[in-house]
Design an enzyme around this catalytic site. Structure first.
Site, PDB file in Angstrom:
ATOM      1  N   ILE A 223     -15.806  38.606  -3.484  1.00  0.00           N
ATOM      2  CA  ILE A 223     -16.719  38.762  -4.602  1.00  0.00           C
ATOM      3  C   ILE A 223     -18.106  38.272  -4.203  1.00  0.00           C
ATOM      4  O   ILE A 223     -18.248  37.347  -3.395  1.00  0.00           O
ATOM      5  CB  ILE A 223     -16.182  38.012  -5.855  1.00  0.00           C
ATOM      6  CG1 ILE A 223     -17.050  38.269  -7.086  1.00  0.00           C
ATOM      7  CG2 ILE A 223     -15.987  36.534  -5.589  1.00  0.00           C
ATOM      8  CD1 ILE A 223     -16.419  37.790  -8.400  1.00  0.00           C
ATOM      9  N   CYS A 224     -19.118  38.921  -4.740  1.00  0.00           N
ATOM     10  CA  CYS A 224     -20.505  38.489  -4.578  1.00  0.00           C
ATOM     11  C   CYS A 224     -20.897  38.423  -3.101  1.00  0.00           C
ATOM     12  O   CYS A 224     -20.735  39.365  -2.367  1.00  0.00           O
ATOM     13  CB  CYS A 224     -20.708  37.157  -5.308  1.00  0.00           C
ATOM     14  SG  CYS A 224     -22.418  36.593  -5.416  1.00  0.00           S
ATOM     15  N   GLY A 225     -21.422  37.294  -2.656  1.00  0.00           N
ATOM     16  CA  GLY A 225     -21.926  37.162  -1.297  1.00  0.00           C
ATOM     17  C   GLY A 225     -20.901  37.445  -0.229  1.00  0.00           C
ATOM     18  O   GLY A 225     -21.251  37.863   0.879  1.00  0.00           O
TER      19      GLY A 225
END
Length: 201
Positions: A102-104
């Site tokens: 998720i995300c980065g």
């Protein structure tokens, strides 16, 4: 039934809010959640939470795990310090063990080449594109995406991220999984009865 543990990767600046729904409800479903840090050290999240490690990354083996979860962190965009986690994700996927990023962490997987041929999502199309990866045509505008054994999501979608993890691991049937999502994402009171009844059995 004995389940293999789920492994949660942790590193300094990890985004505390992104994995809580997934890990809490996996634990309630009978999965042990074990934390993995770069060298077995204590780490500090972006919100100041300090967490202990169960094992160092070098000790983690795909055959001992049901799933590897990679949260976002500022450090994914600050150099190559977290690249070993992306390489571990490759080893997991090559071994047929799922990974959820998720995300980065999606940018980390993009740099590793793991999104070049898999449908995926992230914070926005320009974010993984900034890594120079070759998977731009596989980007999907969705809250979370599963392709084979890989789940991806953006930073604003921790509930959808968890939903895809539960679906991938078969934690709930589709009806219960949908009710769980509507309860925790939409605060749908009608979904509560479905979810509560199913989990009370």
């Amino acid at each position: 039934m004995t389940r293999k543990p789920v492994h949660l990767a942790l590193y300094d600046t990890f985004a505390d809010w992104e994995t809580g729904h997934a890990t809490a409800h996996l634990a309630r479903a009978g999965y042990a959640v074990r934390t993995v840090t770069p060298a077995g050290e204590r780490v500090t999240g972006i919100g100041g939470l300090r967490l202990l490690s169960d094992l160092a990354l070098a000790e983690l083996r795909p055959e001992d795990s049901a799933l590897l979860i990679l949260p976002g962190a500022d450090r994914w965009d600050e150099g190559d310090d977290l690249a070993p986690f992306a390489r571990t994700a490759r080893a997991f996927l090559d071994a047929g063990v799922p990974v959820a990023a998720i995300c980065g962490a999606t940018a980390g997987l993009a740099r590793e080449g793991l999104l070049d041929t898999r449908a995926h999502t992230s914070a926005a199309p320009f974010y993984p594109a900034a890594t120079g990866y070759a998977g731009g045509d596989r980007y999907v505008e969705a809250d979370a995406v599963t392709d084979g054994g890989l789940v991806t999501a953006g930073p604003t979608e921790p509930v959808a991220f968890a939903r895809e993890i539960f679906r991938l691991l078969g934690v709930h049937d589709d009806t219960v999984n949908d009710a769980w999502y509507r309860l925790f994402h939409d605060s749908d009171p009608e979904a509560y009865a479905v979810y509560a009844e199913a989990t009370a059995r």
